[in-house]
Design an enzyme around this catalytic site. Structure first.
Site, PDB file in Angstrom:
ATOM      1  N   SER A 180       0.838  -1.200   0.000  1.00  0.00           N
ATOM      2  CA  SER A 180       0.000   0.000   0.000  1.00  0.00           C
ATOM      3  C   SER A 180       0.874   1.252   0.000  1.00  0.00           C
ATOM      4  O   SER A 180       1.791   1.387   0.805  1.00  0.00           O
ATOM      5  CB  SER A 180      -0.898  -0.006   1.238  1.00  0.00           C
ATOM      6  OG  SER A 180      -1.687   1.164   1.277  1.00  0.00           O
ATOM      7  N   GLY A 181       0.569   2.153  -0.912  1.00  0.00           N
ATOM      8  CA  GLY A 181       1.336   3.390  -1.026  1.00  0.00           C
ATOM      9  C   GLY A 181       2.475   3.314  -2.005  1.00  0.00           C
ATOM     10  O   GLY A 181       3.208   4.288  -2.194  1.00  0.00           O
ATOM     11  N   THR A 185      -2.163   1.700  -7.960  1.00  0.00           N
ATOM     12  CA  THR A 185      -3.374   2.219  -8.605  1.00  0.00           C
ATOM     13  C   THR A 185      -3.040   3.256  -9.661  1.00  0.00           C
ATOM     14  O   THR A 185      -3.602   3.253 -10.764  1.00  0.00           O
ATOM     15  CB  THR A 185      -4.301   2.838  -7.539  1.00  0.00           C
ATOM     16  OG1 THR A 185      -4.609   1.851  -6.560  1.00  0.00           O
ATOM     17  CG2 THR A 185      -5.581   3.351  -8.167  1.00  0.00           C
ATOM     18  N   ASN A 242      -0.890   5.430   2.588  1.00  0.00           N
ATOM     19  CA  ASN A 242      -1.282   5.925   1.274  1.00  0.00           C
ATOM     20  C   ASN A 242      -2.573   6.715   1.411  1.00  0.00           C
ATOM     21  O   ASN A 242      -3.492   6.301   2.114  1.00  0.00           O
ATOM     22  CB  ASN A 242      -1.477   4.744   0.305  1.00  0.00           C
ATOM     23  CG  ASN A 242      -1.697   5.207  -1.118  1.00  0.00           C
ATOM     24  OD1 ASN A 242      -1.602   6.386  -1.426  1.00  0.00           O
ATOM     25  ND2 ASN A 242      -1.999   4.278  -1.992  1.00  0.00           N
ATOM     26  N   SER A 245      -5.425   4.527  -1.051  1.00  0.00           N
ATOM     27  CA  SER A 245      -5.070   3.112  -1.023  1.00  0.00           C
ATOM     28  C   SER A 245      -6.236   2.262  -1.509  1.00  0.00           C
ATOM     29  O   SER A 245      -7.372   2.413  -1.049  1.00  0.00           O
ATOM     30  CB  SER A 245      -4.679   2.698   0.398  1.00  0.00           C
ATOM     31  OG  SER A 245      -4.424   1.313   0.461  1.00  0.00           O
ATOM     32  N   SER A 246      -5.966   1.357  -2.442  1.00  0.00           N
ATOM     33  CA  SER A 246      -6.983   0.419  -2.915  1.00  0.00           C
ATOM     34  C   SER A 246      -7.171  -0.661  -1.868  1.00  0.00           C
ATOM     35  O   SER A 246      -6.227  -1.380  -1.537  1.00  0.00           O
ATOM     36  CB  SER A 246      -6.562  -0.205  -4.250  1.00  0.00           C
ATOM     37  OG  SER A 246      -6.428   0.771  -5.241  1.00  0.00           O
ATOM     38  N   GLY A 471       0.373  -6.127  -2.593  1.00  0.00           N
ATOM     39  CA  GLY A 471       1.618  -6.866  -2.451  1.00  0.00           C
ATOM     40  C   GLY A 471       1.695  -7.577  -1.112  1.00  0.00           C
ATOM     41  O   GLY A 471       0.759  -7.602  -0.312  1.00  0.00           O
ATOM     42  N   GLU A 473       2.216  -8.407   2.585  1.00  0.00           N
ATOM     43  CA  GLU A 473       2.005  -7.561   3.750  1.00  0.00           C
ATOM     44  C   GLU A 473       2.510  -8.263   5.013  1.00  0.00           C
ATOM     45  O   GLU A 473       2.288  -9.471   5.194  1.00  0.00           O
ATOM     46  CB  GLU A 473       0.519  -7.204   3.909  1.00  0.00           C
ATOM     47  CG  GLU A 473       0.001  -6.268   2.826  1.00  0.00           C
ATOM     48  CD  GLU A 473      -1.401  -5.763   3.107  1.00  0.00           C
ATOM     49  OE1 GLU A 473      -2.019  -6.259   4.073  1.00  0.00           O
ATOM     50  OE2 GLU A 473      -1.878  -4.874   2.372  1.00  0.00           O
TER      51      GLU A 473
END
Length: 1554
Positions: A180-181, A185, A242, A245-246, A471, A473
């Site tokens: 994330s970040g 996206t 982020n 973030s998605s 990705g 985590e």
């Protein structure tokens, strides 16, 4: 990290060698070897770190221990400087963890965020807007380029996938992953935007246009792009890592339809994975819920806000838990408008949109429902405002909804038991309803998007899938979500490893080299641990289906099944019984068991489902009853509504099973496509621009599988070069006598001479393969060889210099002696010369004195002789003048006397003649007076004249009836024309509304439209002819009426004379009246005859007959008019006299012939002939044999401009003949033919010839306008209408033709420029950038990893000479066709601008190319272009080459200190900091050239950040100056020249009648 095998043990470690050492902060730190000591079996090496105050590090080991592990325990070696900062990690000689980290760090410091690692693109998040990196110009540069030609970029991956889809007819997948970040996206959005515009970019490239990308995005492409803001609003949120973030994974299949050598988006399909439902009800500190809720709170209008019960975001429990309701730099109100627009774009109605927002508002109010506890039982107040608002918005029964939050029903075999729940259970149940509804709404949106975007799925030939997935985590506390995410990454990593392994093996097989099976760490056991038959997911589902299932019993089962010695991927923590550890490929992750069962179930009770199913809100019922698709496409789908006999929630699919099924199908899809990988890296935790945290990046590199890929490559032969590239770089490692032309043999010779171990390399069919680290050894040998050669050259050079210096000193001494001796000799010689000179001077002085005295005496004698002779001559002259004057006086007196006597005689004769004539006139007057007094005869004549008047009145009445019938016929024709026009208008409207049918029947419609247009033109010509005939009729009637009035006046006078006359008759008067009546009778018959001749002529015109049958001339001699009449013809509409001009006897003869001459009518018929128009279009335009440009036989202007002048001549004749509408149609068809001919672009001379002729024709039209304006002004003044400004029909027609010619001129110019750019585009880069004309500065590198090192200037496809010849030929062509100078300058200047911009943009995008030698070559090529511009008189065009010239200067300037950077900014003042930064980052340090230090690049980057407004990387190729049309000049004389070799009978006849 282990050192590579290619390091050859301890041999590579010599003093000064650099190696890497692990560090807790920096990840890895570089040290320099100071000493190496080998004592027996012991090895000791001392290194000094570059940082940490030069701290020393000691390495100690034994040779036996090192050899046992193949020397892999040695410190990893550093790559040579040549390979540092390289754009592809796979080309590093030493492939290991510190090398990868250092390379990524260096490139990120240079603001190069993309790096290749084999088939993977590593994308570092810059945390800064870099609009110049994703502009349409950058898209255009990457379109059509192979991967590796330009710098690494997202667009290169997208272009590779697009190109392989077209060429290999195989579906493609692009897998974008990262934490994330990291920018996943945003990367996916840029890829989709590239696919939406790539087809237009390709077409523009083929057509030679540089239209901006995105200018012609279709509706479906816009809809595909609109999915991004929708999914971001409903699926993205702000997290600590982020701001956008998605919180779900998605796989978008972009469907393409192939056509015309390209492919265009025709639809899309989307699948989503694992939506984070728990975020709806809970957010960690500083985080937000999904964006859509904050957008609604910020932007919903007041009326809807009141209806939905919305307030500030912090008034809702589901939104205020994180304490952060805004995002810096983000306007939620504006984002809400974007979301609404995107929903409308994909086909969602406004009412449906507000239903969506209504449902979302209901979820917020569910979160505000207050659940209290009374004696361990949960309760909700009936008057809870949040409950009332939520049930109203959702349309459900309030009591039932409240009941099944605080109650639950247990179904046994015999009965149903309703019991109360506690506070926690009630809160969980309430939140479960909200999560269920939001999940179903999210799935409904995905289905809606798929339904709207995949309508034309049948047209799709192939697709490119873009997977945007989370990705790996690893947090402090990891739960069920992290477990599923890491499970997905395990599957993706396995597929990635297999793909890399397959590519490696395929290349080895293709090159037919000897290889053994590469063993790599397969993570299949870890995957089996998770998804096996008795794996973790299986046990989780089993426990979830048990009524008494709990997290504690699940963890106990996991320990019992997997906490055994044989299971290497599962581990039980030392402390605690609430967690378990899985050893993933990237890292060991410990998962907390709390919440696994609840999150895996994630269901809503059947009672609540029944309550929701009875809702009055139709949209809610549609959302929760969504039908599952045949293939499970969403991982976050909640269970569908169960029927009454479905057996409750125990048989519903769990979230884990759904996720596993969809993941398996995703893997099948990826395996059926060719995959491309993008790994996004988050460089720092603070989201600061261009800050690098090594440990954070290193962990992500491990997690994304890049290092594992490198390990697989290192197991084989990671370094591979083509024979040509290797031979061109390393040929100097062998003696010159061993050099051969065959690169394969030369490569074989080099490796055999330099590498003793044959296992270190393999020779394939076209490449040579090396073990890891071997290239560094070869680079070291090459450097040493070059150093030896340099020393040898320096030694011999110094020897030559000292020898030359000694010879110069010796020669100088000899020269000095020679000069001294010469000076002494010159002194003696000077003394002798002075003596001789003195003697000569004395003699000359004496001679001069004597000569001067003689001259004085001679001049005195001459003066005396002259004075005497002058006196004698003056006396003779006076005497001659007196004699001549006396003779002249005598002659004048005699002449005067003779003239006076003659004048007296003439006066006497005239007096006598006058007297005689006066007497005869008086006598004749008396006789006439007597004759006019006869009364009876006058009465008879009067009666006859009255009869004739009656006959004429009857004739006039008949003609009025005939005129009325003609007017009716004209009206009928006008109505028919109006009906045809209305039909044509309706057909045109029908054509616009039914474009699809028109496309299918285009041929028939074109024929019908052509027929309608021809019919319309025919009717308009007939109408014009009828109007002209009516004008003539009106003139005839007016003339006859005036004639009748005069006859009546004469009759009246005769009556008065008759009444006043005496009664007696005079015979003389009677005879005179008889003669006069006879004369009047003849004249009246003439008038009647002429009237009927005109009537028959008009009837012939109406019936379509010609004008070549003239009326018979009068034969009566009495028709000769008296002296008071003139012979001017009767003025009709075409003769130039207006209708208002009064008739007079002086202007209309009684006995004249027809009003329009035979020649005029023949000329009129010729101008109206269709054959004339066909001849102009076919012979004069379409099939014209254009004279070719030549410098030997230069054509004259009339030989070039004859088409324009002939058309102009016919145009002016039509204007003179009142055929303005006919002229307008003729010129319109001619311009269409010219446009059709010039748009074929068969050759430059065609475009140049007609561009020049169109401008000449425009000048002729302007001349005709001025002439017509003067004529109209003269007519208005003659008619007393001096102030009238109404334009005549001819003036309007000429103005319309002029505007059409202006448009045609612009069209030909832009079309020709576009074609020239298209042809020039292939020449610019080879001729200006790659061509090397200076032999002393040949630069062998020209692209690729090392470039084509042996490529010389002669191998360039085009040279600068060819480019200059192209421009010269074009200039000569325009000069030979006498093109207007301003247009010629504009065309050449625009082409020079394209050359400068294209070459500059290519230089900015070319990698491994920018060297100082290349800068010298480019400067020389630009100077050649400047010389050409100056010699051709367009010096202003050189301004467009200045940026390219300054870029070339930048490559040649020093770049070693901050002062040099300041000098660069001063010299290259036209380049903005971003462009300078890009050029410096691309600068390629050749042999013995020092590379740029990172400190200097940071200085340049800091200056670029201060100038964000000038953040423009590439120059705009489309932003050229508009075409400045030259003002038309006045044509002095319109030539009527017709070439002898042309057969133009109609045009020749029309021109000759002018």
């Amino acid at each position: 990290m282990a050192a590579p095998e290619g390091s050859s043990g301890l041999e590579a470690y010599v003093k000064g060698t650099k190696a890497w050492f692990a560090d807790d902060e920096e990840g890895w730190m570089r040290g320099v070897l100071q000493s190496k000591t080998i004592t027996g079996d012991n090895v000791q090496m001392l290194f000094k770190l570059e940082k940490r105050n030069k701290e020393e590090v000691k390495f100690e080991s034994t040779i036996t221990k090192l050899a046992a592990n193949k020397f892999n325990d040695l410190p990893p070696l550093d790559n040579p400087p040549l390979l540092q900062g390289i754009d592809d990690l796979a080309n590093l000689s030493y492939l290991h963890e510190p090398a990868v980290l250092q390379n990524v760090r260096e490139r990120y410091a240079q603001e190069q965020i993309y790096t290749y690692s084999g088939i993977v693109l590593i994308a570092m998040n810059p945390f800064q807007r870099m609009t110049s990196l994703y502009s349409p110009d950058i898209m255009r540069e990457y379109s059509g380029k192979r991967r590796g030609e330009l710098e690494p970029h997202l667009f290169a991956i997208a272009e590779e996938a697009y190109r392989k889809m077209l060429t290999e007819n195989k579906n493609q997948s692009i897998i974008v992953s990262g934490e994330s970040g990291a920018g996943k996206t945003q990367s996916a959005k840029y890829i989709m935007r590239y696919f939406a515009t790539v087809d237009d970019l390709e077409k523009n490239t083929r057509n030679g246009s540089s239209a901006g990308a995105g200018g012609t995005v279709s509706e479906i492409e816009e809809a595909v792009l609109s999915t991004n803001p929708i999914m971001e609003s409903f699926g993205n949120s702000k997290t600590t890592r982020n701001d956008n973030s998605s919180r779900f994974g998605k796989y978008i299949e972009i469907l393409f339809q192939k056509a015309d050598g390209g492919a265009r988006i025709c639809g899309a399909k989307m699948r989503t994975y694992l939506l984070e439902r728990s975020r709806l009800i809970m957010q960690p500190p500083t985080e937000r819920n999904y964006h859509i809720f904050y957008q609604m709170c910020a932007a919903v209008p007041a009326a809807e806000r009141k209806e939905l019960g919305l307030g500030a975001w912090d008034s809702f429990h589901y939104l205020n838990q994180g304490g952060s309701g805004t995002i810096p730099g983000v306007d939620d109100a504006a984002e809400f408008a974007i979301t609404q627009k995107a929903l409308s774009t994909i086909g969602t109605s406004v009412s449906t949109q507000w239903d969506i927002f209504k449902l979302c508002a209901g979820l917020l109010h569910i979160g505000n429902i207050k659940v209290t506890a009374v004696r361990d039982e949960a309760q909700i107040a009936d008057d809870d405002p949040a409950l009332q608002t939520a049930t109203r918005l959702l349309g459900v029964d309030r009591a039932e909804f409240r009941k099944w939050i605080v109650k639950k029903q247990i179904i046994t075999r015999s009965e149903k038991i309703v019991t109360s729940v506690n506070l926690y259970q009630a809160t969980v149940g309430k939140d479960s309803v909200a999560k269920f509804l939001y999940s179903m709404l999210f799935d409904w949106l995905v289905k809606l998007i798929n339904l709207n975007l995949a309508r034309d799925e049948a047209l799709a030939n192939s697709f490119i899938g873009v997977l945007d997935i989370y990705g790996f985590e690893h947090f402090k506390k990891n739960s069920f979500e992290q477990f599923c995410i890491n499970y997905a990454n395990e599957k993706l990593q396995q597929e990635f490893n297999r793909h890399v392994f397959k590519l490696e093996q395929d290349e080895y097989v293709a090159e037919k080299i000897e290889w053994s099976f590469i063993d790599f760490a397969d993570n299949q056991p870890c995957i089996d641990l998770i998804e096996g038959k008795l794996g973790i997911l299986s046990l989780l589902d089993e426990e979830s289906r048990l009524p008494s299932g709990a997290d504690k019993s699940l963890i106990t089962k996991l320990y019992q099944n997997f906490a055994v010695p044989t299971q290497k991927f599962f581990e039980k923590p030392r402390f605690g019984q609430n967690a378990f550890t899985i050893k993933h490929y990237a890292n060991d992750v410990t998962y907390d068991i709390d919440g696994f069962i609840e999150k895996n179930k994630d269901t809503v009770s059947d009672e609540q489902l029944e309550v929701l199913g009875k809702s009055d809100f139709a949209f809610l019922k549609e959302v929760i009853t969504i039908e599952p698709e045949p293939v499970v496409e969403t991982l976050s789908r909640a269970p569908t509504r169960a029927g009454p006999g479905a057996g409750g929630a125990l048989k519903k699919p769990t979230l884990g099973s759904i996720f596993k099924s969809s993941l398996v199908k995703l893997m099948d899809t990826i395996r059926s496509t060719e995959a491309h990988y993008i790994r996004c890296i988050k460089p720092n935790q603070a989201k600061a621009a261009f800050q690098f945290e090594p440990q954070m990046v290193l962990s992500q590199l491990r997690a994304c599988g890049v290092l594992e890929t490198i390990r697989i490559s290192c197991a084989g032969y990671p370094s591979r070069w083509s024979f040509q590239e290797f031979a061109d770089r390393y040929y100097l490692l062998v003696k010159s006598k061993q050099w051969v032309a065959d690169p394969k043999l030369l490569t074989q010779t080099v490796v055999k001479e330099t590498i003793s171990n044959t296992d270190k390399y393999q020779l394939g069919l076209s490449k040579v393969f090396f073990r890891a680290g071997q290239l560094a050894v070869l680079e070291k040998l090459r450097t040493e060889r070059l150093r030896f050669c340099v020393v040898l050259i320096q030694k011999n050079m110094r020897k030559f210099i000292y020898q030359k210096r000694y010879k110069a000193v010796r020669e100088a001494a000899v020269n000095t002696q020679t000069l001294v001796r010469a000076a002494i000799a010159r002194k003696r010689y000077t003394e002798k010369r002075e003596t001789i000179a003195a003697i000569r001077i004395q003699s000359q002085v004496r001679r001069h004195v004597a000569e001067k005295e003689f001259t004085r005496l001679r001049e005195s004698a001459r003066l005396l002789q002259n004075a005497y002779r002058k006196n004698v001559s003056q006396k003779n002259l006076v005497s001659l003048r007196q004699n001549r004057a006396a003779v002249k006086i005598q002659a004048r007196w005699r002449c005067f006397a003779t003239r006076r006597q003659y004048r007296q005689s003439v006066a006497r004769v005239c007096l006598i003649q006058s007297a005689v004539r006066r007497k005869a006139a008086v006598k004749e007057y008396s006789s006439l007076k007597a004759e006019s007094r006869s009364i009876g005869k006058l009465q008879e004549i009067n009666y006859r004249l009255e009869g004739k008047v009656v006959e004429l009145s009857q004739g006039i009445a008949a003609k009025e009836l005939e005129n009325k019938s003609l007017l009716e016929r004209v009206a009928q024709l006008e109505s028919q024309a109006a009906s045809w026009k209305e039909k044509f208008t309706s057909e045109s409207t029908k054509n616009k509304t039914t474009t699809v049918q028109v496309t299918e029947a285009s041929a028939e419609m074109k024929k019908e439209l052509q027929t309608l247009q021809e019919t319309k033109e025919t009717l308009l010509r007939d109408h014009e002819r009828m109007v002209s005939l009516i004008k003539r009729k009106d003139d005839d009637i007016a003339a006859q009426e005036v004639e009748i009035l005069k006859l009546k006046e004469e009759n009246k006078k005769l009556k008065e004379d008759l009444l006043n006359a005496p009664k007696q008759e005079d015979v003389g008067v009677v005879n005179s009246l008889k003669k006069e009546v006879s004369s009047l009778r003849d004249q009246l018959s003439k008038v009647v005859t002429t009237k009927w001749q005109k009537t028959s002529l008009h009837e012939q015109q109406l019936n379509g007959y010609g004008f070549n049958q003239p009326a018979s001339p009068p034969t009566n001699g009495a028709s000769t008019p008296s002296k008071r009449y003139s012979f001017e013809p009767l003025a009709l509409g075409r003769t130039g006299r207006s209708k208002e001009e009064p008739w007079s006897p002086e202007s209309t003869p009684v006995g004249a012939s027809e009003p329009i001459s035979v020649e005029s009518e023949r000329k009129l018929g010729l101008l109206e002939e269709k054959a004339l128009e066909d001849e102009i279009i076919e012979s004069l335009i379409t099939n014209l044999r254009i004279p070719l440009p030549s410098t030997q036989t230069v054509a004259t202007k009339k030989e070039i401009f004859f088409p324009a002048h002939l058309i102009g001549t016919i145009m002016m004749q039509m204007i003179q003949s009142d055929l303005a509408f006919r002229m307008q149609n003729l010129l319109g068809n001619a311009m269409k033919a010219i446009q059709s001919l010039t748009m074929k672009f068969e050759d430059d001379y065609v475009s140049a010839f007609w561009l020049s002729n169109c401008y000449e024709l425009l000048c002729v039209v302007r001349t005709a306008q001025e002439k017509e304006a003067r004529e109209q002004s003269r007519r208005r003044m003659a008619n007393g209408r001096r102030g009238s400004d109404d334009a005549s029909e001819a003036e309007r027609a000429l103005e319309k033709v002029r505007s059409d010619l202006d448009y045609l001129l612009v069209e030909i110019y832009h079309g020709w420029i576009k074609e020239l750019k298209k042809r020039l585009n292939n020449m610019i880069v080879p001729a200006v950038i790659e061509n090397q004309s200076l032999p002393g500065y040949i630069c062998k590198q020209s692209g690729g990893l090392w470039g084509k090192w042996g490529k010389s200037a002669s191998t360039s496809q085009f040279t600068i000479e060819q480019l200059l010849n192209f421009l010269s030929k074009l200039s000569k062509t325009m000069r030979c066709y006498y093109m207007e100078d301003s247009m010629t300058r504009q065309i050449l200047t625009e082409l020079l601008r394209v050359i400068g911009v294209s070459a500059f943009n290519h230089l900015l995008m070319r990698k491994n190319f920018c060297t100082w030698k290349r800068g010298v070559q480019i400067q020389y090529n630009v100077s050649r272009l400047e010389e050409w511009c100056t010699s051709h008189g367009i010096a202003e065009a050189t301004l467009h080459l200045q940026q390219l010239l300054q870029a070339a200067k930048l490559l040649t300037l020093n770049k070693t200190s901050p002062q040099d950077i300041e000098t660069i900014f001063d010299v290259c003042f036209l380049l903005n900091p971003t462009q300078i930064k890009k050029l410096l980052s691309l600068y390629y340090a050749a042999d013995f050239d020092s590379p740029l230090s990172p400190e200097l690049l940071k200085i340049v980057a800091s200056r670029a950040m201060l100038n964000e407004k000038s953040d423009v990387l590439l120059l705009d190729l489309d932003q050229g100056p508009d075409f400045s049309k030259p003002n038309p000049r006045t044509v002095d004389q319109v030539e009527k020249f017709v070439p002898a070799w042309m057969n133009l009978p109609n045009i020749t006849a029309a021109v000759q009648t002018a």
